[in-house]
Design an enzyme around this catalytic site. Structure first.
Site: not given
Ligand code: DGL
Length: 275
Positions: A11-12, A43-44, A74-76, A159, A193-195
């Site tokens: 993940d990011s 990363y978003g 990470c979805n992004t 974060e 988004c995994t966050h």
């Molecule tokens: N956890 C990441 C996701 O699932 C996104 C986090 C990011 O923006 O870096 O998209």
């Protein structure tokens, strides 16, 4: 010599730990490496080129560490880098290795949750503008209406450890109101988004009780387990000593502190310098 052949989970930052937790709960027997690219998160809002460059660099690190299989938790990265890595990069690096994402497994099942056939998808700006969820969900469920909403402030809040604060309420309510104002018939919301599971309590607080909120951890763990049952040649390459190692591209003290909240138990990370 280290002969382990672990599953890599990427993940990011910390978010992938919410998915990793479910994967380890379901398949504790495997060895795993988790890498958070915290130094360059989030990363978003980054471009396709940048997300691809960063993600590929991390994937190559996993390969050098002996992982034959990498999960982009990470979805992004799944939305912006996975296809290029699978189709263009992997054949030239090592065609026997595999990189999988989180979008397809989620898209395959999310339609089963909705009675009204109207679903909300919450993600980063990058995930939402890629249109990946609309495309993938409609492949499996052509009758589902997908309403996507980017929530650019949520990952930075998480974060920075502000996910429990009163200040976070403002941005949780704002994005949910905007989503629901456009489609009052939504009965299911996917946290793409995994966050976002870290904001689950607040998200529920600002939604009508009949709207179900679905996180990806269990879905991705089930899908990986089914993948390994089907691809026995891959399952056999993986070592099974139950050893987990955590890596971050940034400060390990911060990672361990926040990471344990995301993972649900103590995390002891090592720092990695990507070349
Ligand atoms: N956890 C990441 C996701 O699932 C996104 C986090 C990011 O923006 O870096 O998209």
């Amino acid at each position: 010599m280290d002969k382990s052949s672990p599953i890599g989970v990427f993940d990011s930052g910390y978010g992938g730990l919410t998915v990793f937790k479910s994967i380890v709960a379901k398949m504790p027997q495997y060895d795993y490496l988790y890498l958070g690219d915290n130094a360059r998160a989030p990363y978003g809002n980054r471009s396709f080129e940048t997300v691809h460059e960063y993600t590929l660099q991390c994937v190559q690190w996993f390969f050098e560490m002996g992982c034959p299989l990498v999960i982009l938790a990470c979805n992004t990265a799944s939305a912006k880098a996975l296809r290029t890595i699978q189709q263009q990069d992997l054949p030239g690096i090592d065609a026997t290795k595999r990189v999988l994402g989180v979008i397809r497994p989620s898209a395959e099942v999310i339609g089963n949750y909705s009675k009204t056939r109207s679903i909300g998808v919450l993600g980063t700006k990058g995930t939402v503008t890629s249109g990946s969820y609309e495309i993938e969900i409609n492949k499996f469920f052509p009758d589902i209406k997908v309403h996507s909403k980017g929530c650019p402030m949520w990952v930075p809040l998480i974060e920075n450890g502000e996910y429990g604060s009163a200040g976070a309420d403002y941005f949780v309510e704002k994005y949910l109101d905007e989503l629901m104002a456009g489609a009052a018939d939504i009965d299911t919301i996917l946290l793409a988004c995994t966050h976002y599971p870290l904001l689950m309590d607040k998200i529920r607080k600002f939604l009508p009780a009949h709207v179900q909120v679905v996180a990806q951890g269990g879905i991705v763990a089930d899908s990986l387990s089914a993948y390994l049952a089907k691809h026995t040649e891959m399952a056999q390459r993986l070592t099974q000593a139950g050893i987990i190692r955590f890596f971050t591209t940034d400060d390990t003290v911060d990672f361990d502190r926040h990471g344990s909240t995301f993972f649900g138990r103590a995390v002891r990370s090592e720092m990695v310098h990507l070349k």
